[in-house]
Structure formats: C-alpha cells, structure tokens
Motif scaffolding. Structure first.
Motif, PDB file in Angstrom:
ATOM      1  N   SER A   1      -8.491 -12.658   0.706  1.00  0.00           N
ATOM      2  CA  SER A   1      -9.320 -11.887   1.638  1.00  0.00           C
ATOM      3  C   SER A   1      -8.555 -11.555   2.905  1.00  0.00           C
ATOM      4  O   SER A   1      -8.697 -10.454   3.462  1.00  0.00           O
ATOM      5  CB  SER A   1     -10.604 -12.650   1.976  1.00  0.00           C
ATOM      6  N   SER A   2      -7.717 -12.487   3.363  1.00  0.00           N
ATOM      7  CA  SER A   2      -6.903 -12.222   4.554  1.00  0.00           C
ATOM      8  C   SER A   2      -5.857 -11.159   4.276  1.00  0.00           C
ATOM      9  O   SER A   2      -5.549 -10.336   5.148  1.00  0.00           O
ATOM     10  CB  SER A   2      -6.232 -13.513   5.023  1.00  0.00           C
ATOM     11  N   ALA A   3      -5.297 -11.164   3.064  1.00  0.00           N
ATOM     12  CA  ALA A   3      -4.309 -10.143   2.696  1.00  0.00           C
ATOM     13  C   ALA A   3      -4.937  -8.760   2.734  1.00  0.00           C
ATOM     14  O   ALA A   3      -4.350  -7.801   3.261  1.00  0.00           O
ATOM     15  CB  ALA A   3      -3.741 -10.440   1.313  1.00  0.00           C
ATOM     16  N   ILE A   4      -6.146  -8.648   2.185  1.00  0.00           N
ATOM     17  CA  ILE A   4      -6.836  -7.355   2.171  1.00  0.00           C
ATOM     18  C   ILE A   4      -7.189  -6.934   3.596  1.00  0.00           C
ATOM     19  O   ILE A   4      -7.001  -5.775   3.979  1.00  0.00           O
ATOM     20  CB  ILE A   4      -8.089  -7.440   1.279  1.00  0.00           C
ATOM     21  N   TRP A   5      -7.680  -7.880   4.397  1.00  0.00           N
ATOM     22  CA  TRP A   5      -8.039  -7.554   5.776  1.00  0.00           C
ATOM     23  C   TRP A   5      -6.810  -7.117   6.572  1.00  0.00           C
ATOM     24  O   TRP A   5      -6.861  -6.127   7.319  1.00  0.00           O
ATOM     25  CB  TRP A   5      -8.686  -8.776   6.437  1.00  0.00           C
ATOM     26  N   ALA A   6      -5.695  -7.849   6.424  1.00  0.00           N
ATOM     27  CA  ALA A   6      -4.469  -7.481   7.133  1.00  0.00           C
ATOM     28  C   ALA A   6      -4.016  -6.086   6.745  1.00  0.00           C
ATOM     29  O   ALA A   6      -3.600  -5.284   7.592  1.00  0.00           O
ATOM     30  CB  ALA A   6      -3.372  -8.499   6.847  1.00  0.00           C
TER      31      ALA A   6
ATOM     32  N   GLN B   1      -6.038  -3.405   8.419  1.00  0.00           N
ATOM     33  CA  GLN B   1      -5.709  -3.261   9.843  1.00  0.00           C
ATOM     34  C   GLN B   1      -4.308  -2.703  10.062  1.00  0.00           C
ATOM     35  O   GLN B   1      -3.918  -2.437  11.205  1.00  0.00           O
ATOM     36  CB  GLN B   1      -5.813  -4.623  10.557  1.00  0.00           C
ATOM     37  N   GLY B   2      -3.533  -2.557   8.994  1.00  0.00           N
ATOM     38  CA  GLY B   2      -2.151  -2.100   9.134  1.00  0.00           C
ATOM     39  C   GLY B   2      -1.222  -3.169   9.660  1.00  0.00           C
ATOM     40  O   GLY B   2      -0.163  -2.867  10.226  1.00  0.00           O
ATOM     41  N   ILE B   3      -1.599  -4.443   9.473  1.00  0.00           N
ATOM     42  CA  ILE B   3      -0.781  -5.568   9.942  1.00  0.00           C
ATOM     43  C   ILE B   3       0.150  -6.007   8.816  1.00  0.00           C
ATOM     44  O   ILE B   3      -0.194  -5.949   7.636  1.00  0.00           O
ATOM     45  CB  ILE B   3      -1.680  -6.752  10.366  1.00  0.00           C
ATOM     46  N   ASN B   4       1.337  -6.489   9.165  1.00  0.00           N
ATOM     47  CA  ASN B   4       2.263  -7.018   8.176  1.00  0.00           C
ATOM     48  C   ASN B   4       1.730  -8.336   7.617  1.00  0.00           C
ATOM     49  O   ASN B   4       0.915  -9.020   8.248  1.00  0.00           O
ATOM     50  CB  ASN B   4       3.632  -7.220   8.811  1.00  0.00           C
ATOM     51  N   TYR B   5       2.219  -8.730   6.429  1.00  0.00           N
ATOM     52  CA  TYR B   5       1.631  -9.860   5.703  1.00  0.00           C
ATOM     53  C   TYR B   5       2.659 -10.961   5.457  1.00  0.00           C
ATOM     54  O   TYR B   5       3.700 -10.730   4.842  1.00  0.00           O
ATOM     55  CB  TYR B   5       1.066  -9.366   4.373  1.00  0.00           C
TER      56      TYR B   5
ATOM     57  N   HIS C   1      -3.409  -1.208   1.780  1.00  0.00           N
ATOM     58  CA  HIS C   1      -2.724  -0.744   2.990  1.00  0.00           C
ATOM     59  C   HIS C   1      -2.709   0.783   3.026  1.00  0.00           C
ATOM     60  O   HIS C   1      -2.420   1.432   2.018  1.00  0.00           O
ATOM     61  CB  HIS C   1      -1.283  -1.270   3.016  1.00  0.00           C
ATOM     62  N   PRO C   2      -3.014   1.383   4.184  1.00  0.00           N
ATOM     63  CA  PRO C   2      -3.038   2.846   4.247  1.00  0.00           C
ATOM     64  C   PRO C   2      -1.674   3.487   4.050  1.00  0.00           C
ATOM     65  O   PRO C   2      -1.591   4.647   3.645  1.00  0.00           O
ATOM     66  CB  PRO C   2      -3.589   3.131   5.657  1.00  0.00           C
ATOM     67  N   HIS C   3      -0.609   2.739   4.324  1.00  0.00           N
ATOM     68  CA  HIS C   3       0.747   3.258   4.140  1.00  0.00           C
ATOM     69  C   HIS C   3       1.596   2.194   3.432  1.00  0.00           C
ATOM     70  O   HIS C   3       2.452   1.556   4.046  1.00  0.00           O
ATOM     71  CB  HIS C   3       1.372   3.623   5.486  1.00  0.00           C
ATOM     72  N   PRO C   4       1.361   1.975   2.140  1.00  0.00           N
ATOM     73  CA  PRO C   4       2.030   0.878   1.435  1.00  0.00           C
ATOM     74  C   PRO C   4       3.543   0.974   1.449  1.00  0.00           C
ATOM     75  O   PRO C   4       4.231  -0.044   1.377  1.00  0.00           O
ATOM     76  CB  PRO C   4       1.476   0.988   0.007  1.00  0.00           C
TER      77      PRO C   4
END
Length: 346
Positions: A186-191, A194-198, A233-236
């Motif tokens: 769930s954190s991976a999907i949320w990150a 938000q466009g945050i690195n994982y 991610h919007p820009h994988p």
C-alpha cells in the motif's frame, strides 16, 4: 532493469554510523571518513540510517551537511528519517539548506507512523500535544509542499526593514523530486501516486502477497511491490526504485572475517524461515559469499531484477576494518559483476 548483461545504474550502501556513547566524536568522524572513501571508490550514494536515543546517527541532516564540505559528487541519502519526531516546516528548511550546499545531491528518505518507544519520551518531545500528533502520511505531504515552495504562511511582504516570504527559505529547486518513501504494497502504491521515489528494504509483509499466501517468498513479494509501484506511477520511466539488502562480499576478506560473517548471517537466518508477528513480517536472508556467488543470487532475485539502483546495508555490529573490506569489495568486485562502473569512469 539490472539483468545479466545490462548495466546497474547506481551502486550505494547504507550505514548506521555507530559510535561510543561515552566518546562519540571518533565514531561520527569515522562515518564522514567512510563517505569520503565511498566517493573515492566511485560509489554513487551513501545512505544514513537514523536512530534516536541510540548510539547511532540521530541527526542525519547534520552529518550530510558536514559531508557536503568533504565531497563533491556522491549523493547523500537518509534511510530513513522518521517524521514523527520532526516538524516538516523546520525539516524542509534544513534539508533545503544542505541540498544547496551539496549542489543538489541530497536524497531524503522518510517514514511515518508512531515513533519507536514513543510512550517513553513523548512528553519530552511534545509536552503539550503528544496525544494530538498526526503520524499519518499527511506528514510526508506537508514536507513535500514545503520543499516544493508552496505557501506555508498567509503573509508575504515587508515589516520595517525585514522582508518575509510566504514559502520556505531557502528554496532548493528539484529537492522535492528526490524525496523517498519506503514500506509495503500500500505504501508503494501511495508513493507512486505522489510521484515519490521508492525505497525497499530487507523486510516485507506477507499480507502483501498477491494471489494467496501459499507462496511465502521474500523476493517474490518484493518484486510484486516494485511492479505495483511502477504501475501506479504517473511517469514510470522516471520513477526511481532502490533495493536495500544486507550483502557481504568476501573476496578480500581474511579467513577469520569470513567465519564471523557467516556466523552473523547464520544467527539471523531463523527469522527468514517464516513470517513474524501479526503483520507476517518476513526478513530477507543476509547474502554472504564471493562476488561471483552474490552476483548469481542477485540476478535470480525478483526484487533486484526490478530495481534501478541498490543501497546494500552494512551490518550493525561489524568492526571498522570489516566495513573497509566490504565497501572496497562492493566497489571493486561485486559492482562490476553486476554491470556497474565507478561514477568517475563513466
């Protein structure tokens, strides 16, 4: 992705920065020397683990500030800063200042949730508001908004001879794009959203298994988490994923070091055999061996196959000369076998 024959984009490692509580300066100095040595060996990054009320790095931003003045190229990250002990407003000021000093090399990794051992020091940390604190992901969003230069004040203007802005100063463009977040599915999907690195680590939850719980395999779960992150991610193509495992090459180790390393890994192996606790936490086995052996295991690892870069974790309890040997073998032996080349040679 780093499959055999393809380049590994970035190689780094994670250190806890231990010191003697009765005489902390030598240990803190040693951490800075390790960062300098890593840059000389061509590593792309060094990541600092954050620990509070322990003889480890409690102020990673201060360590990074010192390191910016001793290095010129290497990226400096945190894995991770627990935001429950931080004010996002103030942390944004500090991170932006250090990022500007570094020339844009800071990679802040953060986490949320109730801080470890919180009940024992909450009145010292938040005397009047310890029961009102919001430890949700909103704390990350507050930090991101501040780093992006969004308003944090409803006033901008001049008072007397003093000038005020409505956003954090100094502002470091691009820093918000280098924020990292770790955690499970769930954190991976949320990150990603938000466009945050994982950031991945050496522990996953079996609750995150896709398609049932019959397959309890660390690498499979980690691979699924990374796939989910990229899918949301919007820009994988620009999304960064870093894999963090305990990886101990033995190419130049003495026989005595090899014995201790294998005993260390064996002593932690039992926790990797079955899920632990109510959330079914599953730990990755520590990887110990020659670089040829380690490369074979990593290329077969579903998580490694999906990562852009790695930040292998140094074990907590080893000696300074052990870390010197491990870091050198990572750079000179394992890295090249994984398709990596030192930064200065690219």
């Amino acid at each position: 992705m780093p499959r055999r024959g393809e380049p590994l984009r970035k190689l780094g490692f994670l250190t806890i920065g231990r010191f003697d509580a009765a005489d902390p300066r030598p240990g803190i100095e040693e951490t800075l020397e390790v960062i300098e040595r890593a840059e000389a060996l061509g590593f792309d990054s060094v990541w600092l683990r954050c620990r509070h009320l322990q003889p480890g790095i409690s102020s990673p931003v201060a360590i990074m500030a010192a390191a910016t003045q001793r290095t010129r190229r290497i990226e400096l990250g945190t894995a991770v800063i627990p935001l429950g002990l931080e004010n996002p407003f103030r942390l944004a000021e500090d991170l932006a200042t250090v990022d500007l000093l570094s020339g844009g090399r800071i990679n802040p990794g953060v986490s949320v949730g109730t801080p470890m051992q919180y009940d024992h020091y909450k009145t010292a940390l938040y005397p009047e508001s310890h029961d009102l604190q919001d430890f949700s992901k909103e704390r990350v969003l507050r930090l991101l908004r501040a780093l992006r230069g969004e308003p944090v004040s409803d006033f901008a203007g001049t008072v007397g001879i003093e000038q005020f802005t409505d956003h954090i100063q100094p502002h470091s463009p691009g820093l918000a794009d280098r924020v990292w977040y770790g955690g499970g599915l769930s954190s991976a999907i949320w990150a990603a959203e938000q466009g945050i690195n994982y950031l991945t680590s050496s522990v996953v939850s079996t609750q995150d298994i896709s398609g049932g719980t019959s397959c309890v395999d660390f690498a499979t779960i980690q691979g699924q988490q990374i796939d989910a992150y990229r899918a949301h991610h919007p820009h994988p193509e620009r999304a960064r994923v870093s894999q963090g495992l305990v990886v101990i090459p033995t190419d130049s180790a003495t026989d005595e070091q090899v014995r201790r390393y294998r005993e260390y890994a064996a002593g932690r192996l039992e926790r990797t055999r079955a899920p632990q606790g109510p959330r079914g936490m599953l730990f990755s086995p520590d990887l110990v061996g020659t670089s040829d052996e380690l490369a074979d295991r990593l290329f077969a690892h579903a998580g490694f196959q999906r990562a852009d870069e790695v930040a292998f974790a140094l074990p907590f309890t080893f000696r300074p000369d052990d870390y010197t040997q491990i870091i050198r073998d990572l750079a000179e032996h394992l890295g090249p076998r994984l398709g990596w080349s030192p930064a200065d040679s690219r």
